[in-house]
Design a protein around this motif. Structure first.
Motif, PDB file in Angstrom:
ATOM      1  N   VAL A   4       0.877  -1.170   0.000  1.00 15.28           N
ATOM      2  CA  VAL A   4       0.000   0.000   0.000  1.00 15.28           C
ATOM      3  C   VAL A   4       0.912   1.217   0.000  1.00 15.28           C
ATOM      4  N   PHE A   5       0.649   2.146  -0.930  1.00 15.73           N
ATOM      5  CA  PHE A   5       1.553   3.273  -1.141  1.00 15.73           C
ATOM      6  C   PHE A   5       1.049   4.534  -0.435  1.00 15.73           C
ATOM      7  N   GLN A   6       1.905   5.563  -0.416  1.00 18.26           N
ATOM      8  CA  GLN A   6       1.545   6.828   0.220  1.00 18.26           C
ATOM      9  C   GLN A   6       0.384   7.504  -0.492  1.00 18.26           C
ATOM     10  N   ASP A   7       0.408   7.503  -1.811  1.00 13.54           N
ATOM     11  CA  ASP A   7      -0.632   8.142  -2.608  1.00 13.54           C
ATOM     12  C   ASP A   7      -1.828   7.200  -2.725  1.00 13.54           C
ATOM     13  N   PRO A   8      -3.005   7.583  -2.232  1.00 18.70           N
ATOM     14  CA  PRO A   8      -4.177   6.713  -2.325  1.00 18.70           C
ATOM     15  C   PRO A   8      -4.522   6.313  -3.752  1.00 18.70           C
ATOM     16  N   MET A   9      -4.053   7.104  -4.741  1.00 16.84           N
ATOM     17  CA  MET A   9      -4.369   6.796  -6.136  1.00 16.84           C
ATOM     18  C   MET A   9      -3.370   5.827  -6.770  1.00 16.84           C
ATOM     19  N   HIS A  30       1.611   5.109   4.321  1.00 11.98           N
ATOM     20  CA  HIS A  30       0.289   4.983   3.698  1.00 11.98           C
ATOM     21  C   HIS A  30      -0.766   5.893   4.304  1.00 11.98           C
ATOM     22  N   THR A  31      -0.413   6.672   5.345  1.00 20.06           N
ATOM     23  CA  THR A  31      -1.363   7.649   5.886  1.00 20.06           C
ATOM     24  C   THR A  31      -0.864   9.084   5.730  1.00 20.06           C
ATOM     25  N   ARG A  62     -10.468   5.545  -0.069  1.00 19.25           N
ATOM     26  CA  ARG A  62      -9.695   4.834  -1.091  1.00 19.25           C
ATOM     27  C   ARG A  62      -8.513   4.088  -0.464  1.00 19.25           C
ATOM     28  N   GLN A  63      -7.862   4.729   0.510  1.00 20.53           N
ATOM     29  CA  GLN A  63      -6.736   4.072   1.152  1.00 20.53           C
ATOM     30  C   GLN A  63      -7.195   2.897   2.012  1.00 20.53           C
ATOM     31  N   ALA A  64      -8.356   3.027   2.637  1.00 19.37           N
ATOM     32  CA  ALA A  64      -8.906   1.906   3.413  1.00 19.37           C
ATOM     33  C   ALA A  64      -9.213   0.727   2.494  1.00 19.37           C
ATOM     34  N   MET A 119       5.870  -1.094   8.218  1.00 21.89           N
ATOM     35  CA  MET A 119       5.181   0.171   8.013  1.00 21.89           C
ATOM     36  C   MET A 119       6.158   1.324   8.166  1.00 21.89           C
ATOM     37  N   VAL A 120       6.455   1.992   7.063  1.00 22.29           N
ATOM     38  CA  VAL A 120       7.288   3.194   7.094  1.00 22.29           C
ATOM     39  C   VAL A 120       6.421   4.378   7.482  1.00 22.29           C
ATOM     40  N   THR A 121       6.918   5.196   8.392  1.00 25.79           N
ATOM     41  CA  THR A 121       6.170   6.379   8.807  1.00 25.79           C
ATOM     42  C   THR A 121       7.131   7.490   9.180  1.00 25.79           C
TER      43      THR A 121
END
Length: 261
Positions: A85-90, A173-174, A152-154, A202-204
């Motif tokens: 799952v990427f940073q950009d929801p698109m 991803h958030t 979209r991210q969910a 999870m990178v944050t």
């Protein structure tokens, strides 16, 4: 589960802009661990995830998943093992397809052949049940581009679990979400990891989130692991503790952005 041994990645090698993104990084992650990864800009966080996924080549070292050396395997060969799952929801969805169609593609991720008949009622019911927890079960026929970034991210998180895999990689991803949406997605992340047992990285950039989620914390700096804490030791850590540890290890200040909460 994941064994990374002395991997090195250099961008722009041999040019004035040469940058060593990973500098002999080694780390082993046990099956089922939920690892949060923090570090200042350029520390190698996203590069590490891309190296595991096969999106960038490593110059030296080895990456093993379930004792299988995947160091030279292209990304599509690793798709059976890794969900992202990427940073950009698109980034992980297609605007011009419906929610249902996006989910159908995600469920095919690990298949060797993508051609398939129309969705079965069983699959539709599976997607419907998966979205009930989000309150989006009636949006299956809507274009996914009509949803908010948080929604979209969910859904991207749900999509990551539709095909069998062993590892889930979450790259900030958030970061693109507002605080409420971010909290909802992080809560969903914790629930999904708990239910599926997926080994998760999870990178944050948020130290608060890094301390609040997961059972292991890794800090990177200049392409190396400089802090690695587990279980109860991690649970007892506070933001000032981590800053103090970082300062004693590197003698440098942590960027303000890492403190965002």
């Amino acid at each position: 589960m994941i064994s990374i041994d002395d991997i090195t990645v250099t961008f722009g090698a041999g040019t004035p802009n040469e940058t060593r993104a990973l500098a002999g990084l080694s780390v082993s992650i046990e099956a089922g661990q939920f690892v949060t990864v923090i570090g200042s800009n350029g520390s190698g966080k996203s590069t590490l995830l891309n190296a595991i996924a096969g999106e960038i080549p490593v110059e030296r070292g080895a990456i093993l998943i379930d004792n299988v050396d995947v160091t030279r395997c292209p990304p599509h060969r690793r798709a059976r093992l890794i969900a992202r799952v990427f940073q950009d929801p698109m980034a992980g969805t297609c605007d011009s397809l419906t929610v249902e169609q996006n989910m159908a593609l995600a469920s095919c991720r690990a298949r060797s052949r993508w051609l398939r008949p129309a969705l079965s009622e069983t699959e539709r019911e599976r997607f419907h049940l998966a979205l009930i927890r989000l309150g989006l079960e009636n949006r299956l026929g809507d274009l996914i581009g009509m949803l908010s970034g948080g929604q979209r991210q969910a859904i991207s998180l749900i999509m990551a679990t539709l095909a069998p895999s062993r590892i889930m990689l979450l790259d900030e991803h958030t970061a693109a979400l507002d605080p409420k949406a971010s909290e909802n997605v992080l809560s969903l992340t914790k629930r999904i990891v708990g239910e599926t047992g997926l080994t998760t990285m999870m990178v944050t950039h948020s130290m608060r989130d890094a301390l609040s989620y997961g059972d292991r914390l890794i800090m990177l700096h200049h392409g190396r692991v400089i802090l690695d804490v587990y279980g109860d030791e991690k649970a007892r850590l506070t933001i000032p503790d981590v800053l103090d540890l970082f300062g004693r290890i590197e003698g440098e200040a942590v960027e303000d952005r890492m403190l965002l909460s």
